[in-house]
Structures are given as C-alpha cells and as structure tokens.
Design a protein around this motif. Structure first.
Motif, PDB file in Angstrom:
ATOM      1  N   VAL A  74      45.272  55.663  50.417  1.00 36.84           N
ATOM      2  CA  VAL A  74      44.816  55.021  49.360  1.00 36.84           C
ATOM      3  C   VAL A  74      43.968  55.749  48.279  1.00 36.84           C
ATOM      4  CG1 VAL A  74      43.159  52.926  48.989  1.00 36.84           C
ATOM      5  CG2 VAL A  74      44.715  52.992  50.903  1.00 36.84           C
ATOM      6  N   HIS A  75      43.215  56.744  48.725  1.00 42.93           N
ATOM      7  CA  HIS A  75      42.211  57.393  47.936  1.00 42.93           C
ATOM      8  C   HIS A  75      42.701  58.935  47.812  1.00 42.93           C
ATOM      9  CE1 HIS A  75      39.461  54.090  47.397  1.00 42.93           C
ATOM     10  NE2 HIS A  75      39.677  53.912  48.816  1.00 42.93           N
ATOM     11  N   GLY A  76      43.007  59.518  48.913  1.00 39.83           N
ATOM     12  CA  GLY A  76      42.785  61.164  48.727  1.00 39.83           C
ATOM     13  C   GLY A  76      43.950  61.741  48.160  1.00 39.83           C
ATOM     14  N   LEU A  77      45.340  61.295  48.418  1.00 42.31           N
ATOM     15  CA  LEU A  77      46.594  61.866  48.048  1.00 42.31           C
ATOM     16  C   LEU A  77      46.585  61.277  46.658  1.00 42.31           C
ATOM     17  CD1 LEU A  77      48.955  61.599  51.024  1.00 42.31           C
ATOM     18  CD2 LEU A  77      47.468  63.611  50.151  1.00 42.31           C
ATOM     19  N   PRO A  78      46.561  60.148  45.999  1.00 44.64           N
ATOM     20  CA  PRO A  78      46.578  59.659  44.869  1.00 44.64           C
ATOM     21  C   PRO A  78      45.550  60.652  43.877  1.00 44.64           C
ATOM     22  CG  PRO A  78      46.318  57.918  45.972  1.00 44.64           C
ATOM     23  CD  PRO A  78      46.193  59.062  46.917  1.00 44.64           C
ATOM     24  N   LYS A  79      44.586  60.983  44.131  1.00 44.56           N
ATOM     25  CA  LYS A  79      43.686  62.147  43.433  1.00 44.56           C
ATOM     26  C   LYS A  79      44.115  63.432  43.302  1.00 44.56           C
ATOM     27  CE  LYS A  79      38.992  59.703  44.142  1.00 44.56           C
ATOM     28  NZ  LYS A  79      39.488  58.571  44.976  1.00 44.56           N
ATOM     29  N   PRO A 100      34.388  67.089  44.985  1.00 39.67           N
ATOM     30  CA  PRO A 100      33.988  66.677  46.366  1.00 39.67           C
ATOM     31  C   PRO A 100      34.714  65.250  46.814  1.00 39.67           C
ATOM     32  CG  PRO A 100      32.212  66.929  44.820  1.00 39.67           C
ATOM     33  CD  PRO A 100      33.467  67.149  43.779  1.00 39.67           C
ATOM     34  N   ALA A 101      35.091  64.458  45.852  1.00 36.53           N
ATOM     35  CA  ALA A 101      35.745  63.432  46.331  1.00 36.53           C
ATOM     36  C   ALA A 101      37.117  63.615  46.961  1.00 36.53           C
ATOM     37  CB  ALA A 101      36.303  62.256  45.292  1.00 36.53           C
ATOM     38  N   ILE A 102      37.977  64.790  46.255  1.00 36.63           N
ATOM     39  CA  ILE A 102      39.075  65.201  46.928  1.00 36.63           C
ATOM     40  C   ILE A 102      38.871  66.050  48.323  1.00 36.63           C
ATOM     41  CG2 ILE A 102      40.786  67.013  46.629  1.00 36.63           C
ATOM     42  CD1 ILE A 102      41.015  66.096  43.777  1.00 36.63           C
ATOM     43  N   PHE A 103      37.746  66.718  48.443  1.00 37.59           N
ATOM     44  CA  PHE A 103      37.313  67.466  49.517  1.00 37.59           C
ATOM     45  C   PHE A 103      37.330  66.349  50.705  1.00 37.59           C
ATOM     46  CE2 PHE A 103      34.223  69.024  52.542  1.00 37.59           C
ATOM     47  CZ  PHE A 103      34.830  70.197  53.019  1.00 37.59           C
ATOM     48  N   ALA A 104      36.296  65.436  50.402  1.00 38.53           N
ATOM     49  CA  ALA A 104      36.096  64.205  51.576  1.00 38.53           C
ATOM     50  C   ALA A 104      37.153  63.430  51.668  1.00 38.53           C
ATOM     51  CB  ALA A 104      34.960  63.376  51.028  1.00 38.53           C
ATOM     52  N   GLU A 105      38.074  63.313  50.745  1.00 42.96           N
ATOM     53  CA  GLU A 105      39.114  62.232  51.260  1.00 42.96           C
ATOM     54  C   GLU A 105      40.550  62.979  51.462  1.00 42.96           C
ATOM     55  OE1 GLU A 105      39.264  60.192  47.376  1.00 42.96           O
ATOM     56  OE2 GLU A 105      37.395  59.114  48.021  1.00 42.96           O
ATOM     57  N   VAL A 106      40.661  64.301  51.461  1.00 43.19           N
ATOM     58  CA  VAL A 106      41.949  65.021  51.729  1.00 43.19           C
ATOM     59  C   VAL A 106      41.593  65.925  52.890  1.00 43.19           C
ATOM     60  CG1 VAL A 106      43.862  66.354  51.046  1.00 43.19           C
ATOM     61  CG2 VAL A 106      42.900  64.646  49.452  1.00 43.19           C
ATOM     62  N   LEU A 165      30.785  63.671  57.809  1.00 43.33           N
ATOM     63  CA  LEU A 165      29.691  63.670  56.870  1.00 43.33           C
ATOM     64  C   LEU A 165      30.036  63.518  55.321  1.00 43.33           C
ATOM     65  CD1 LEU A 165      27.219  65.998  58.692  1.00 43.33           C
ATOM     66  CD2 LEU A 165      27.420  63.216  59.097  1.00 43.33           C
ATOM     67  N   PRO A 166      30.912  64.385  55.043  1.00 46.48           N
ATOM     68  CA  PRO A 166      31.184  64.280  53.470  1.00 46.48           C
ATOM     69  C   PRO A 166      31.788  62.740  53.329  1.00 46.48           C
ATOM     70  CG  PRO A 166      31.851  66.458  54.279  1.00 46.48           C
ATOM     71  CD  PRO A 166      31.607  65.606  55.428  1.00 46.48           C
ATOM     72  N   ILE A 167      32.612  62.385  53.956  1.00 42.47           N
ATOM     73  CA  ILE A 167      33.247  60.983  53.700  1.00 42.47           C
ATOM     74  C   ILE A 167      32.344  59.929  53.879  1.00 42.47           C
ATOM     75  CG2 ILE A 167      34.608  59.482  54.793  1.00 42.47           C
ATOM     76  CD1 ILE A 167      36.176  61.664  56.246  1.00 42.47           C
ATOM     77  N   ILE A 168      31.282  60.193  54.586  1.00 41.76           N
ATOM     78  CA  ILE A 168      30.276  59.294  54.700  1.00 41.76           C
ATOM     79  C   ILE A 168      29.562  59.227  53.296  1.00 41.76           C
ATOM     80  CG2 ILE A 168      27.969  58.315  55.795  1.00 41.76           C
ATOM     81  CD1 ILE A 168      29.331  59.382  58.471  1.00 41.76           C
ATOM     82  N   GLY A 169      29.329  60.570  53.043  1.00 42.83           N
ATOM     83  CA  GLY A 169      28.333  60.741  51.814  1.00 42.83           C
ATOM     84  C   GLY A 169      29.125  60.094  50.310  1.00 42.83           C
ATOM     85  N   VAL A 170      30.476  60.406  50.227  1.00 45.31           N
ATOM     86  CA  VAL A 170      31.233  59.818  49.235  1.00 45.31           C
ATOM     87  C   VAL A 170      31.344  58.457  49.165  1.00 45.31           C
ATOM     88  CG1 VAL A 170      33.613  59.847  48.429  1.00 45.31           C
ATOM     89  CG2 VAL A 170      32.561  61.825  48.638  1.00 45.31           C
ATOM     90  N   LEU A 171      31.398  57.705  50.491  1.00 48.33           N
ATOM     91  CA  LEU A 171      31.707  56.424  50.524  1.00 48.33           C
ATOM     92  C   LEU A 171      30.181  55.735  50.197  1.00 48.33           C
ATOM     93  CD1 LEU A 171      33.669  55.862  53.645  1.00 48.33           C
ATOM     94  CD2 LEU A 171      34.129  55.212  51.621  1.00 48.33           C
ATOM     95  N   LEU A 172      29.038  56.280  50.541  1.00 48.36           N
ATOM     96  CA  LEU A 172      27.613  55.731  50.253  1.00 48.36           C
ATOM     97  C   LEU A 172      27.591  55.634  48.658  1.00 48.36           C
ATOM     98  CD1 LEU A 172      25.400  57.146  53.111  1.00 48.36           C
ATOM     99  CD2 LEU A 172      26.001  54.640  52.573  1.00 48.36           C
ATOM    100  N   VAL A 173      27.733  56.825  48.098  1.00 43.90           N
ATOM    101  CA  VAL A 173      27.772  57.120  46.642  1.00 43.90           C
ATOM    102  C   VAL A 173      28.576  56.070  45.837  1.00 43.90           C
ATOM    103  CG1 VAL A 173      28.100  58.446  44.708  1.00 43.90           C
ATOM    104  CG2 VAL A 173      27.089  59.354  46.735  1.00 43.90           C
ATOM    105  N   ALA A 174      29.776  55.831  46.539  1.00 40.09           N
ATOM    106  CA  ALA A 174      30.606  54.658  45.884  1.00 40.09           C
ATOM    107  C   ALA A 174      30.107  53.423  46.115  1.00 40.09           C
ATOM    108  CB  ALA A 174      32.193  54.714  46.420  1.00 40.09           C
TER     109      ALA A 174
END
Length: 140
Positions: A29-34, A59-65, A82-91
């Motif tokens: 849903v998020h990583g590959l489309p980016k 950073p979004a690609i790193f966290a989501e791919v 941790l990066p996934i949690i960080g990106v989700l919290l920012v979003a």
C-alpha cells in the motif's frame, strides 16, 4: 525439551502471521508505490519539517520498503520497527492531525502491529533461528 524461555508454537505462528501480513500491507500500500512512482511521489509527499520533498521521501521509503524486508526475515526486527513507528507517528500526529479515527484507521492499525512487534520481537520463526538455537542449547 521445553525451557522456561520457550513459548508454545502457536505464539511463534501468530508472530510470524503478524510480521507477514503487516509487512506485506505496508509494502504493497505504501512502500512499493513510492519506489515505482518516485518522481510522482516527490510532487505529492508532505514536507512537515521543511526539509524538502526528497528528504521527506527517502526516510519514508526506508521505513516502508527496507525495514519491512528485515522484519519479514526476522532479522533486526525490533530495531527495524522503530523507523516504521516513527514515520507512522509523524503521519498520524503531524501530517494528518485532523483525521478522524475512521479516516486514519489503517495508519493506527499499522502502528499497533509494528509497536507490538517492537515489544515482542519476531518470535522463533525467522532466518537463522535454527542455528541460533543450536548454539544456545548445544544441539549438534
């Protein structure tokens, strides 16, 4: 032989299922489309900290791919959450603070999944776990 640190196989199956489904959803849903639509994403990505679209997208690609691949394999899974949690919290808290619970439910569910995995770890069903158990318990 069961030790005090072992857990029932259904717990490992549940953690594997959580890792598999959470990572595949995040990737699809998020990583590959980016990655596949990088140039287009540069024009659409929010820039909440004023760093520019490129420095917001990487950073979004790193966290989501990248991080989901580590979690799927069960390698450095807690750290990769941790990066996934960080990106989700920012979003959820910075980019979309006005979203209702219904509008942000997918993000909140992903946050629940990856926070749970950060707390529990990947379970025993992961790459290298058989070798790790041989070393720990002296099996040959």
């Amino acid at each position: 032989m069961r030790t005090s640190r072992s857990q029932p196989p259904r717990i490992d199956a549940g953690l594997f299922f959580l890792r598999l489904t959470g990572c595949l959803l995040l990737l699809y849903v998020h990583g590959l489309p980016k990655v596949f639509h990088f140039s287009e994403e540069l024009t659409r990505i929010e820039d909440p900290f004023g760093l520019g679209p490129y420095m917001s997208l990487l950073p979004a690609i790193f966290a989501e791919v990248v991080c989901p691949v580590f979690i799927l394999a069960g390698v450095f899974a807690r750290l990769a959450c941790l990066p996934i949690i960080g990106v989700l919290l920012v979003a959820m808290l910075v980019v979309h603070p006005g979203w209702s619970l219904a509008e942000g439910q997918f993000g909140w569910l992903l946050l629940i999944i990856f926070t749970t995995l950060a707390i529990t770890g990947p379970g025993r069903w992961r790459l290298g776990s058989a070798r790790h158990n041989e070393v720990r318990y002296g099996a040959s």
